[in-house]
Design an enzyme around this catalytic site. Structure first.
Site, short mmCIF file in Angstrom:
data_model
loop_
_atom_site.label_atom_id
_atom_site.label_comp_id
_atom_site.label_asym_id
_atom_site.label_seq_id
_atom_site.Cartn_x
_atom_site.Cartn_y
_atom_site.Cartn_z
N LYS A 105 3.19 -0.67 4.26
CA LYS A 105 1.91 -0.54 4.96
C LYS A 105 2.05 0.25 6.27
O LYS A 105 1.09 0.82 6.75
CB LYS A 105 1.34 -1.93 5.26
C1 PLP Z 1 0.39 -4.89 0.25
C2 PLP Z 1 1.62 -4.96 -0.54
C3 PLP Z 1 1.64 -4.68 -1.90
C4 PLP Z 1 0.38 -4.36 -2.68
O1 PLP Z 1 -0.26 -3.21 -2.20
P1 PLP Z 1 -1.72 -2.82 -2.72
O2 PLP Z 1 -2.27 -1.87 -1.74
O3 PLP Z 1 -2.46 -4.07 -2.85
O4 PLP Z 1 -1.53 -2.15 -4.01
C5 PLP Z 1 2.86 -4.70 -2.55
N1 PLP Z 1 4.00 -5.00 -1.90
C6 PLP Z 1 4.02 -5.29 -0.60
C7 PLP Z 1 5.30 -5.62 0.06
C8 PLP Z 1 2.84 -5.27 0.14
O5 PLP Z 1 2.87 -5.54 1.45
#
Ligand code: PLP
Length: 465
Positions: free
Chosen positions: A110
């Site tokens: 993120k």
């Molecule tokens: C947010 C997250 C996901 C999923 O991401 P999406 O945007 O919902 O597809 C997968 N792995 C981790 C570690 C995350 O923080």
């Protein structure tokens, strides 16, 4: 580039307005009017670019209202905070490529979007001499990444809702130990979906939204999807440098449909055939896997798993894909989304063939997650976090001989140390950014998941504008 709402009732706007608006005013999500296509020669010419320069090439095609030098500066600063020199390194294990997306300040993918978004917000607010109150819900990783994206920035406050005691201890501390005056953490008694539903409701309260100048950092914000397109391109360039002329598959652990939707956009942009298959991997919260395999998009109750960032049953980005699936028909999109809000389900089995052309999918059980972590460690001496393991398991299932497979590694295993250490029978090295974090002073408000109460809290902290 102009941006349109999936529900068709918001006049077209530019990129910077789309970023500030977050959710479209008609309750839809914003999408670019067209997806720019990249020619084969252009794509090949990107091979040697640094990450920020590649990000500029990819993203600037969607942005025409920030001057070039300012945009480049924002990108350079956004990726200067990463610990890996090439930002998203690729490692090879067995027949898989692992695209490591966890070298940012909070150790999850993120950061790639939220370091950028924080800087864009700051830039736009300085330009417009205005201020913003960010509100978002997190299932664990978005919250800290968003907080690190804007901590200490003038003109911005951030309010993050997380489900009380349903995020890992490290995830919680990564959020609540940031004590800058502009950071407010709210633990709600409920699930991530409850938090996300409240945030959506608050954004739909137009009067409140305008009065308090609310901004969104959830993956409903187009800027996040856009920033994530870049590492798909990067992954393709990396693989094509080694394996010429071959199509590439990606395996993506997903919950909110954000990361995989970025892959869907990347596939539309890149020369035809560059990306072949997008493998959608869920944990036991399998709504998206059921959608792909059966056309059944229906909510179940949220199960708590070892990959909490994917414990989601209402994928906020799904609507963007739905819009394309429905041939960009905003009235039909609106109808179906209203039906989903009302009944918690929609039946899309009539679109099954198209959906199956767009994605492959599988739900990965808790037992398979730990098995995969253990086996991968034993065979390759490489430690997967539980989210990445969900994707790797799916990749193993769909791997085709002769087609490279890239697995997105979405978090550093140390974020989920308890389950990982138990599984591999060994303690993990603690990355510098997590050292001592569990003992640091923290600040957080525990609240019921009620829109009115949360709004009152925000109003009290912000003061009357
Ligand atoms: C947010 C997250 C996901 C999923 O991401 P999406 O945007 O919902 O597809 C997968 N792995 C981790 C570690 C995350 O923080």
């Amino acid at each position: 580039m102009q941006y349109l709402s999936t529900r068709g009732k918001t006049p077209p706007i530019g990129f910077t307005q789309a970023v500030l608006m977050g959710l479209a005013e008609d309750g839809g999500l914003l999408l670019p009017r067209t997806i720019p296509r990249i020619g084969t020669d252009t794509f090949a010419s990107w091979q040697k670019l640094s990450y920020p320069d590649l990000a500029f090439e990819v993203m600037s095609r969607f942005v025409d209202d920030i001057p070039v030098s300012d945009f480049k500066d924002i990108l350079n600063r956004s990726y200067a905070t990463f610990a890996a020199p090439d930002i998203t390194p690729v490692v090879h294990h067995g027949d898989l490529h692992i695209l490591e997306l966890f070298h940012g300040p909070t150790l999850a993918f993120k950061d790639i979007a939220l370091q950028f978004l924080g800087n864009v917000f700051e830039y736009l607010l300085n330009r417009d001499n205005s201020a913003l109150n960010i509100i978002g819900a997190t299932s664990g990783d978005t919250g800290s990444a968003a907080i690190y994206g804007v901590r200490g920035k003038a003109r911005i406050n951030i309010f993050i809702l997380h489900p009380h005691q349903r995020v890992s201890p490290v995830q919680e501390k990564q959020m609540t130990t940031v004590l800058d005056d502009n950071v407010f953490n709210i633990a709600i008694r409920g699930s991530f979906d409850d938090g996300q539903a409240i945030v959506k409701k608050i954004f739909n309260d137009r009067e409140f939204k305008n009065k308090y100048r609310l901004g969104a950092i959830n993956s409903i914000n187009w800027a996040r999807v856009l920033a994530q397109v870049v590492y798909y391109v990067r992954g393709c360039l990396h693989v094509s440098a080694h394996e010429k002329d071959s199509s590439i598959d990606f395996a993506i652990p997903t919950g909110n449909f954000g990361d995989i939707f970025a892959g869907y956009i990347a596939r539309k942009m890149l020369p035809p055939g560059t990306i072949r298959q997008l493998v959608l991997a869920t944990n036991d919260n399998d709504i998206l896997a059921r959608f792909v395999t059966k056309g059944d998009y229906s909510q179940a109750t949220v199960k708590i798993t070892t990959s909490p960032s994917m414990d989601i049953q209402a994928a906020s980005n799904f609507e963007r894909y739905l819009y394309y699936l429905l041939d960009s028909d905003p009235s039909r999109t609106r109808e179906l989304m209203e039906e989903f809000t009302k009944n918690g389900k929609i039946n899309l089995s009539g679109y099954h063939d198209q959906i199956r052309r767009d994605f492959a999918a599988v739900a990965v059980s808790e037992g398979e997650v730990t098995e995969t972590i253990a086996a991968f460690y034993k065979e390759h001496d490489y430690i997967l976090d539980p989210h990445t393991a969900v994707g790797v398991k799916a990749a193993q299932k769909f791997k085709t001989v002769g087609v490279p497979m890239v697995c997105l590694a979405t978090a550093h295993p140390a974020k989920f140390a308890a389950v990982v250490e138990q599984t591999i029978g060994k303690s993990l090295d603690v990355p510098a950014s997590l050292a001592g974090i569990l003992d640091k002073p923290s600040r957080c408000e525990l609240m019921d998941p009620e829109k009115g109460k949360i709004q009152a809290f925000i109003a009290a902290k912000v003061g009357t504008p």
